[in-house]
Write a protein that holds these residues in place. Sequence first.
Motif, PDB file in Angstrom:
ATOM      1  N   MET A 131       0.915  -1.205  -0.018  1.00 41.66           N
ATOM      2  CA  MET A 131      -0.022  -0.109   0.050  1.00 41.66           C
ATOM      3  C   MET A 131       0.734   1.024   0.065  1.00 41.66           C
ATOM      4  SD  MET A 131      -3.347   1.107   2.687  1.00 41.66           S
ATOM      5  CE  MET A 131      -3.720  -0.518   2.617  1.00 41.66           C
ATOM      6  N   ALA A 132       2.018   1.222   0.771  1.00 41.00           N
ATOM      7  CA  ALA A 132       2.831   2.323   0.690  1.00 41.00           C
ATOM      8  C   ALA A 132       3.594   2.501  -0.621  1.00 41.00           C
ATOM      9  CB  ALA A 132       3.923   2.184   1.706  1.00 41.00           C
ATOM     10  N   GLU A 133       3.981   1.431  -1.166  1.00 37.37           N
ATOM     11  CA  GLU A 133       4.443   1.565  -2.562  1.00 37.37           C
ATOM     12  C   GLU A 133       3.253   2.238  -3.515  1.00 37.37           C
ATOM     13  OE1 GLU A 133       6.089   0.966  -6.438  1.00 37.37           O
ATOM     14  OE2 GLU A 133       6.907   1.418  -4.940  1.00 37.37           O
ATOM     15  N   PHE A 134       2.216   1.565  -3.394  1.00 37.85           N
ATOM     16  CA  PHE A 134       1.163   2.120  -4.215  1.00 37.85           C
ATOM     17  C   PHE A 134       0.940   3.806  -4.068  1.00 37.85           C
ATOM     18  CE2 PHE A 134      -3.419   3.666  -4.756  1.00 37.85           C
ATOM     19  CZ  PHE A 134      -3.569   3.395  -6.018  1.00 37.85           C
ATOM     20  N   PHE A 165      -8.356   0.999 -15.664  1.00 39.86           N
ATOM     21  CA  PHE A 165      -7.837  -0.286 -15.509  1.00 39.86           C
ATOM     22  C   PHE A 165      -6.602  -0.374 -14.623  1.00 39.86           C
ATOM     23  CE2 PHE A 165      -5.553  -3.829 -17.078  1.00 39.86           C
ATOM     24  CZ  PHE A 165      -6.236  -4.805 -16.953  1.00 39.86           C
ATOM     25  N   ARG A 166      -5.664   0.395 -15.046  1.00 39.43           N
ATOM     26  CA  ARG A 166      -4.461   0.379 -14.245  1.00 39.43           C
ATOM     27  C   ARG A 166      -4.678   0.517 -12.591  1.00 39.43           C
ATOM     28  NH1 ARG A 166       1.241   3.331 -15.252  1.00 39.43           N
ATOM     29  NH2 ARG A 166       2.400   2.434 -13.605  1.00 39.43           N
ATOM     30  N   LEU A 167      -5.470   1.495 -12.169  1.00 43.87           N
ATOM     31  CA  LEU A 167      -5.936   1.879 -10.929  1.00 43.87           C
ATOM     32  C   LEU A 167      -6.591   0.749 -10.068  1.00 43.87           C
ATOM     33  CD1 LEU A 167      -6.024   4.154  -8.723  1.00 43.87           C
ATOM     34  CD2 LEU A 167      -7.909   4.590  -9.524  1.00 43.87           C
ATOM     35  N   MET A 168      -7.533  -0.116 -10.797  1.00 36.84           N
ATOM     36  CA  MET A 168      -8.001  -0.914 -10.258  1.00 36.84           C
ATOM     37  C   MET A 168      -7.296  -2.292 -10.043  1.00 36.84           C
ATOM     38  SD  MET A 168     -10.862  -0.157  -9.137  1.00 36.84           S
ATOM     39  CE  MET A 168     -11.513  -1.830  -8.941  1.00 36.84           C
ATOM     40  N   TYR A 169      -6.464  -2.425 -11.001  1.00 36.31           N
ATOM     41  CA  TYR A 169      -5.429  -3.663 -11.192  1.00 36.31           C
ATOM     42  C   TYR A 169      -4.488  -3.506 -10.158  1.00 36.31           C
ATOM     43  CZ  TYR A 169      -2.193  -6.868 -12.833  1.00 36.31           C
ATOM     44  OH  TYR A 169      -1.064  -7.916 -13.013  1.00 36.31           O
ATOM     45  N   ASP A 170      -3.925  -2.229  -9.345  1.00 29.14           N
ATOM     46  CA  ASP A 170      -3.121  -2.037  -8.558  1.00 29.14           C
ATOM     47  C   ASP A 170      -3.756  -2.069  -7.082  1.00 29.14           C
ATOM     48  OD1 ASP A 170      -1.002  -1.654 -10.208  1.00 29.14           O
ATOM     49  OD2 ASP A 170      -1.012   0.449 -10.565  1.00 29.14           O
ATOM     50  N   PHE A 174      -3.057  -5.014  -3.154  1.00 30.60           N
ATOM     51  CA  PHE A 174      -2.824  -5.002  -1.531  1.00 30.60           C
ATOM     52  C   PHE A 174      -3.946  -5.164  -0.799  1.00 30.60           C
ATOM     53  CE2 PHE A 174      -2.690  -0.814  -3.419  1.00 30.60           C
ATOM     54  CZ  PHE A 174      -3.667  -0.258  -2.486  1.00 30.60           C
ATOM     55  N   LEU A 175      -5.139  -5.636  -1.337  1.00 26.72           N
ATOM     56  CA  LEU A 175      -6.435  -5.417  -0.808  1.00 26.72           C
ATOM     57  C   LEU A 175      -6.203  -7.008   0.333  1.00 26.72           C
ATOM     58  CD1 LEU A 175      -9.489  -5.215  -2.931  1.00 26.72           C
ATOM     59  CD2 LEU A 175      -8.419  -3.603  -1.440  1.00 26.72           C
ATOM     60  N   PRO A 176      -6.665  -6.893   1.695  1.00 29.94           N
ATOM     61  CA  PRO A 176      -6.344  -7.736   2.593  1.00 29.94           C
ATOM     62  C   PRO A 176      -7.241  -8.932   2.765  1.00 29.94           C
ATOM     63  CG  PRO A 176      -7.577  -5.885   3.633  1.00 29.94           C
ATOM     64  CD  PRO A 176      -7.298  -5.651   2.281  1.00 29.94           C
ATOM     65  N   TYR A 177      -7.225  -9.797   1.499  1.00 27.43           N
ATOM     66  CA  TYR A 177      -7.965 -10.994   1.287  1.00 27.43           C
ATOM     67  C   TYR A 177      -7.638 -11.990   2.549  1.00 27.43           C
ATOM     68  CZ  TYR A 177      -7.838  -9.105  -3.500  1.00 27.43           C
ATOM     69  OH  TYR A 177      -7.676  -8.346  -4.611  1.00 27.43           O
ATOM     70  N   ILE A 178      -6.328 -11.783   3.042  1.00 23.81           N
ATOM     71  CA  ILE A 178      -6.248 -12.852   4.084  1.00 23.81           C
ATOM     72  C   ILE A 178      -6.934 -12.866   5.389  1.00 23.81           C
ATOM     73  CG2 ILE A 178      -4.407 -11.318   5.530  1.00 23.81           C
ATOM     74  CD1 ILE A 178      -3.888 -14.947   4.106  1.00 23.81           C
ATOM     75  N   LEU A 179      -7.648 -11.940   5.471  1.00 28.45           N
ATOM     76  CA  LEU A 179      -8.704 -11.690   6.677  1.00 28.45           C
ATOM     77  C   LEU A 179      -9.839 -12.620   6.532  1.00 28.45           C
ATOM     78  CD1 LEU A 179      -8.897  -7.796   7.411  1.00 28.45           C
ATOM     79  CD2 LEU A 179      -7.358  -9.504   8.366  1.00 28.45           C
ATOM     80  N   LEU A 180     -10.115 -13.235   5.552  1.00 31.06           N
ATOM     81  CA  LEU A 180     -11.153 -14.084   5.049  1.00 31.06           C
ATOM     82  C   LEU A 180     -10.714 -15.572   5.583  1.00 31.06           C
ATOM     83  CD1 LEU A 180     -12.868 -13.010   1.787  1.00 31.06           C
ATOM     84  CD2 LEU A 180     -13.491 -12.847   4.145  1.00 31.06           C
ATOM     85  N   LEU A 181      -9.103 -15.937   5.818  1.00 29.90           N
ATOM     86  CA  LEU A 181      -8.686 -16.877   6.145  1.00 29.90           C
ATOM     87  C   LEU A 181      -9.300 -17.365   7.577  1.00 29.90           C
ATOM     88  CD1 LEU A 181      -6.857 -19.309   5.471  1.00 29.90           C
ATOM     89  CD2 LEU A 181      -5.143 -18.165   6.623  1.00 29.90           C
ATOM     90  N   TYR A 204      -7.383 -16.110  -8.434  1.00 28.34           N
ATOM     91  CA  TYR A 204      -6.562 -16.579  -9.413  1.00 28.34           C
ATOM     92  C   TYR A 204      -6.413 -15.718 -10.565  1.00 28.34           C
ATOM     93  CZ  TYR A 204      -4.532 -20.080 -12.494  1.00 28.34           C
ATOM     94  OH  TYR A 204      -3.816 -20.897 -13.573  1.00 28.34           O
ATOM     95  N   LEU A 205      -7.585 -15.388 -11.151  1.00 26.08           N
ATOM     96  CA  LEU A 205      -7.811 -14.544 -12.243  1.00 26.08           C
ATOM     97  C   LEU A 205      -6.940 -12.987 -11.978  1.00 26.08           C
ATOM     98  CD1 LEU A 205     -11.342 -15.210 -13.616  1.00 26.08           C
ATOM     99  CD2 LEU A 205      -9.211 -16.172 -14.593  1.00 26.08           C
ATOM    100  N   CYS A 206      -7.105 -12.621 -10.929  1.00 27.67           N
ATOM    101  CA  CYS A 206      -6.459 -11.199 -10.635  1.00 27.67           C
ATOM    102  C   CYS A 206      -5.119 -11.220 -10.314  1.00 27.67           C
ATOM    103  CB  CYS A 206      -7.127 -10.666  -9.241  1.00 27.67           C
ATOM    104  SG  CYS A 206      -8.759 -10.132  -9.418  1.00 27.67           S
ATOM    105  N   ASN A 207      -4.443 -12.667 -10.057  1.00 18.98           N
ATOM    106  CA  ASN A 207      -3.087 -12.463  -9.752  1.00 18.98           C
ATOM    107  C   ASN A 207      -2.337 -13.463 -10.443  1.00 18.98           C
ATOM    108  OD1 ASN A 207      -3.062 -10.698  -7.036  1.00 18.98           O
ATOM    109  ND2 ASN A 207      -4.527 -12.405  -6.728  1.00 18.98           N
ATOM    110  N   ILE A 208      -2.743 -14.015 -11.495  1.00 23.00           N
ATOM    111  CA  ILE A 208      -1.947 -15.074 -12.230  1.00 23.00           C
ATOM    112  C   ILE A 208      -1.072 -14.474 -13.107  1.00 23.00           C
ATOM    113  CG2 ILE A 208      -3.957 -15.384 -14.075  1.00 23.00           C
ATOM    114  CD1 ILE A 208      -1.423 -18.265 -12.583  1.00 23.00           C
ATOM    115  N   ALA A 209      -1.518 -13.177 -13.597  1.00 23.03           N
ATOM    116  CA  ALA A 209      -0.389 -12.463 -14.720  1.00 23.03           C
ATOM    117  C   ALA A 209       0.496 -11.655 -13.858  1.00 23.03           C
ATOM    118  CB  ALA A 209      -1.322 -11.948 -15.711  1.00 23.03           C
ATOM    119  N   ARG A 210       0.368 -11.559 -12.602  1.00 29.95           N
ATOM    120  CA  ARG A 210       1.320 -10.773 -11.807  1.00 29.95           C
ATOM    121  C   ARG A 210       2.734 -10.758 -11.928  1.00 29.95           C
ATOM    122  NH1 ARG A 210      -1.573  -6.529  -9.443  1.00 29.95           N
ATOM    123  NH2 ARG A 210      -3.554  -7.073  -8.774  1.00 29.95           N
ATOM    124  N   PHE A 211       3.143 -11.869 -12.573  1.00 28.85           N
ATOM    125  CA  PHE A 211       4.630 -12.141 -12.628  1.00 28.85           C
ATOM    126  C   PHE A 211       5.139 -10.930 -13.465  1.00 28.85           C
ATOM    127  CE2 PHE A 211       2.612 -14.640 -15.980  1.00 28.85           C
ATOM    128  CZ  PHE A 211       3.136 -14.328 -17.162  1.00 28.85           C
TER     129      PHE A 211
END
Length: 584
Positions: A131-134, A165-170, A174-181, A204-211
Amino acid sequence: MGRKLIENRHICTIEQTRISQAEEQALPSHAKLLRSIQKLRLASDQHPSTEKHLKSSYQIDKENERLLRSFPPYIVHPFSLLRMCTDVVVFVVMNIHLTLLPFAFSFLTFQPHSTRHLVEYVDLFLCLILMAEFGLTFCTGYVVHETNEIVLEPRKIFFNRLRPFRLMYDLLLFLPYILLLEVFDELILEAGAETCLAFVSFLYLCNIARFRDSNRYFSVIPRSLEMAESKVRIVQVIMNTLYVLHWTTCLGYIIPVLLKTSPGADSGDHELLLEAMHMRMQHPNVSAVLDTVDNRFVRLRLSDLQSNASTSYRYFRSVMVTLRVSLASCEKNDLEQHFIYNWIMWLVMFLGWLWFNYIPVVLCRFFDSPEMATDQYDKFMANLKAFVYNKRLSVPLEQKLRDNFATRFRTRYFDEEMIMGLFPQNLRSSVRMETCRHLVGSVDLFKNLPYFILTDIVNCLQLEIYLQDDVIIAAGSYGDSMYFLAVGTVAVYAMSGKELGHLTDGAYFGEISLIKRNQQRTANVVALEACEIYRLSHEDFQNVIKPHNYLLNRIRKQAEQRLAMMKRKKDKMYGKKLIEAFLQ
């Protein structure tokens, strides 16, 4: 080639510079600290991309002057030390985050709460860094690659980052998905597998191309280490393959667990699997449940629980299954008999076939790609290394040869003679004029010369590379050429050794030699960094100007006037020294 700092080897003896250095040393500690922090956001020659866009210390200084004079203090230069260090940190943080996220939802969902809490805290910390990098990207300039323009205007930076598109992609990174764990195991049982399946598929679809983002941040590391471009691409292919394999492995493990209903098998088997996984902490022995299950896939998963298989064991076995599916060599027991899962695995099989056929093509292109300038550059460096070994040259001389080549081509090799030979004379002259006219046009002797004369002069210029500490002109030698400093910084010393000043981009010296050959040089000129210098010889200039006697006479008159002025100035300084010595 990393640019060497002038300050590392050159001790400036100019009085004004020494005074400013002394004033800087006299600053209080807090002022020195603030100045050091401020330097972090300025363009630095230690950033690996600086030498591609800012070729000399003079250009770096001018760029920093532009940043300090014209823009707010929160703007960070894209070639700053702060940006370089941030890229390295973000590369590490992003890869840990994107590796941990699918692993947690696939393999840690039914783990004890203490384990999940630890993973949540770690990932939340990583999200804060991202988030700080953003936020930092809204304060960081960028380069327009089509024109090599460095953009530092806050408004342009803001709107460049604000593209929808770039704003939503970024933001999705860093959305805290991990809270759902914390409640994901309960969601599977209560909210329904369809909801959880949609969530996992969304991740999967949001992050598979993050490489691709990872590669962008990674690029600063090998360039700082001066790795060959072909090796960098191979490392990137390996990293990308592992990244895609990891995400697909995690997806392939959790989806059958979420698909509780199967038209071809007893759905009760799937219910037993979910309950066994959910109650693993309280009832680790599931042998009684295993005896009542007919579905082979469910039995395989229950066997993991019965043998108390570790998370790492289950992960690596899932990796093996994913590889077998992608290579179309899986067994029936590896797959859940569910039409959605079967379609997903067929897609994985097809994409795996494409990926593993793409890798050899990419590697072949890396090893044999004569059209790519960076690969040609690496090949030449390899040939140079073999040449040095064969000739038994010393290490310092080898380094000089490498630095000279790196300064000339800037990691992009090209055959200038071959390229220029493809074009007619008028285009060749136009290329040279656009490159060097600003150098020739600034010379007092050449002012008001006709355009065709300037074109002939530019066509006679010869590019020469001088490295740090190379002597360009030696005092007492006889001159036969004039020099134009295109890129770099040189120091001028009197015969006595006193430093007289510095010359930077666009300067020239030795012009008297064009009119009076074998005129004795009165100063030493030494390169303070790698310099690109164009040399105009006395013979070439005379061949251009001789047919035009009126121009030659005018230039000679200007040169004689300048020599007379220099002589009067020298005599005046000598007379002043005699008076001072007499008074003492």
